[in-house]
Design an enzyme around this catalytic site. Structure first.
Site, PDB file in Angstrom:
ATOM      1  N   TYR A 298       0.827  -1.200   0.000  1.00  0.00           N
ATOM      2  CA  TYR A 298       0.000   0.000   0.000  1.00  0.00           C
ATOM      3  C   TYR A 298       0.864   1.254   0.000  1.00  0.00           C
ATOM      4  O   TYR A 298       1.955   1.275   0.581  1.00  0.00           O
ATOM      5  CB  TYR A 298      -0.879   0.057   1.250  1.00  0.00           C
ATOM      6  CG  TYR A 298      -1.774  -1.129   1.489  1.00  0.00           C
ATOM      7  CD1 TYR A 298      -2.202  -1.943   0.452  1.00  0.00           C
ATOM      8  CD2 TYR A 298      -2.218  -1.427   2.769  1.00  0.00           C
ATOM      9  CE1 TYR A 298      -3.029  -3.029   0.684  1.00  0.00           C
ATOM     10  CE2 TYR A 298      -3.057  -2.496   3.021  1.00  0.00           C
ATOM     11  CZ  TYR A 298      -3.461  -3.299   1.979  1.00  0.00           C
ATOM     12  OH  TYR A 298      -4.280  -4.365   2.221  1.00  0.00           O
ATOM     13  N   GLU A 373     -16.673  -1.280  23.887  1.00  0.00           N
ATOM     14  CA  GLU A 373     -17.739  -0.875  22.968  1.00  0.00           C
ATOM     15  C   GLU A 373     -18.204   0.561  23.187  1.00  0.00           C
ATOM     16  O   GLU A 373     -18.877   1.123  22.315  1.00  0.00           O
ATOM     17  CB  GLU A 373     -18.910  -1.849  23.083  1.00  0.00           C
ATOM     18  CG  GLU A 373     -18.552  -3.220  22.514  1.00  0.00           C
ATOM     19  CD  GLU A 373     -19.576  -4.302  22.796  1.00  0.00           C
ATOM     20  OE1 GLU A 373     -19.702  -5.227  21.971  1.00  0.00           O
ATOM     21  OE2 GLU A 373     -20.251  -4.229  23.845  1.00  0.00           O
TER      22      GLU A 373
END
Length: 393
Positions: A298, A373
């Site tokens: 990349y 979370e």
């Protein structure tokens, strides 16, 4: 106040986002095979009344069209998992043996779905468009390049893009963002050194590729030195040295593998040229041969300076300015977000996902990785605020 609306809409969808994240975590899928994941994303977006379009096989995109046809900002999530056997014990542990969301892409997906929920409700206040991008195959397969080549940044044309990665190195409630280089460009190399096999008791009749290889690896260490200013943002690491299988036989060949990480194509070329010179010298001196192959990965992720300033301004509306880290060194990890930011202005930031109740750091790509979370809601709010501010500026 609009920020209050963003936080309210984020709060109302939070429990559902956690449920979706856990469902995706339970059924992880590898690059270009994210069929169930893609289906969950499509259902959520269509429920919001959005038209959803497919890219790169399992990738998706949808656009929230504002009241005016102004600028377009894109928000990107990667959706693939890793070939890792999960060792966690919670209820939503991976059911797909040997596959795991060990890099937090399940959280990334939930965050962008949450931003979709928020921004659809703010559509009447948007003076432009928000494109939602859900990309497959970030983990080494370059799904972003496929998405770009298939036109995901067109119709409407994207003016800027934002992406995020959860980070267990940062506490939940904090983010990290920097101008300029953010993540490196990786090049993988493989070297074969061919000598002459022989009996270990008669080394004078052989050309030992192991000793040649050891000398080469030792000299490689001098190409990139920590105190060499022009190369301080570069890494050359040999990760594999394979040769032989017996106690008394000198093998005929050695295989070396490793990686080069840089932010600059010229520096990468310098390192490769230096490696080649060392290979020639050491093999010629010993009467051996070599093969050298290096494949570029990349491009580096380079943040747009002006966009980072605008991003920080938006983030400060969501979290305390003291919780925005701007002085971290760039990471030598790689990310295919760079394929987007090569085409349009981009900002990529790291979102803290380590619970402040947990002093242990379990890093990305670990079989026991899990995210706090609560970071999902913060990610939703920051991305939504930035998208709104960008197209309404």
């Amino acid at each position: 106040m609009l920020t209050d609306k963003i936080k309210s809409y984020s709060e109302e969808v939070f429990d559902r986002l956690v449920s979706i994240r856990r469902e995706i975590h339970k059924y992880p899928e590898l690059g270009f095979n994210e069929i169930k994941t893609s289906g969950l994303i499509r259902s959520f977006l269509e429920e919001l009344g959005l038209d959803v379009y497919g890219f790169a096989g399992t990738g998706l995109a949808a656009t929230i069209n504002g009241k005016d046809n102004g600028k377009t900002v894109a928000i990107r999530a990667d959706i693939d998992a890793l070939p890792i056997k999960e060792e966690n014990m919670f209820e939503f542990v991976s059911r797909n043996v040997g596959k795991m969301h060990a890099c937090g892409h399940d959280g990334h997906t939930a965050i962008v779905l949450g931003a979709a929920h928020v921004l659809v409700r703010l559509r009447d206040f948007l003076n432009g468009n928000v494109k939602l991008i859900f990309q497959p195959a970030e983990e080494g397969l370059g799904g972003a390049e496929v998405m770009v080549n298939e036109g995901v940044l067109d119709n409407p044309k994207v003016d800027a893009i934002i992406g995020a990665h959860v980070s267990p190195l940062i506490n939940t409630g904090f983010i990290s963002v920097r101008k300029g280089p953010v993540m490196a460009s990786p090049s993988e190399f493989e070297i074969e050194i061919v000598g002459k096999s022989g009996h270990a008791a008669q080394p004078e009749n052989a050309v030992n590729p192991i000793t040649i290889g050891a000398a080469i690896v030792d000299r490689f260490r001098n190409i990139v030195k920590p105190n060499h200013n022009s190369l301080k943002q570069a890494i050359l690491t040999v990760t594999c040295f394979n040769a032989g299988s017996a106690f008394n036989i000198i093998p005929d060949s050695v295989t070396l593998k490793g990686t080069i990480r840089t932010f600059d194509a010229d520096i990468c070329k310098y390192i490769k040229d230096s490696m080649e010179e060392i290979l020639k010298e050491e093999t010629q001196k010993a009467g051996a041969l070599y093969k050298f192959q290096a494949n570029d990965g990349y491009p580096p992720v380079i943040n747009d300076d002006l966009l980072v300033d605008r991003f920080i301004g938006s983030a400060e509306k969501i979290i305390n300015a003291k919780n925005i880290i701007t002085n971290q060194e760039p990471s030598m990890l790689a990310e295919d977000f760079s394929y987007y930011s090569k085409v349009v202005s981009g900002t990529y930031f790291h979102l803290g996902c380590r619970s402040q109740m947990n002093s242990e750091v379990i890093n990305l790509h670990s079989s026991k990785f899990n995210l706090d979370e609560n970071c999902i809601k913060i990610g939703v709010e920051i991305m939504s605020q930035f998208a709104f501010d960008f197209i309404n500026a």
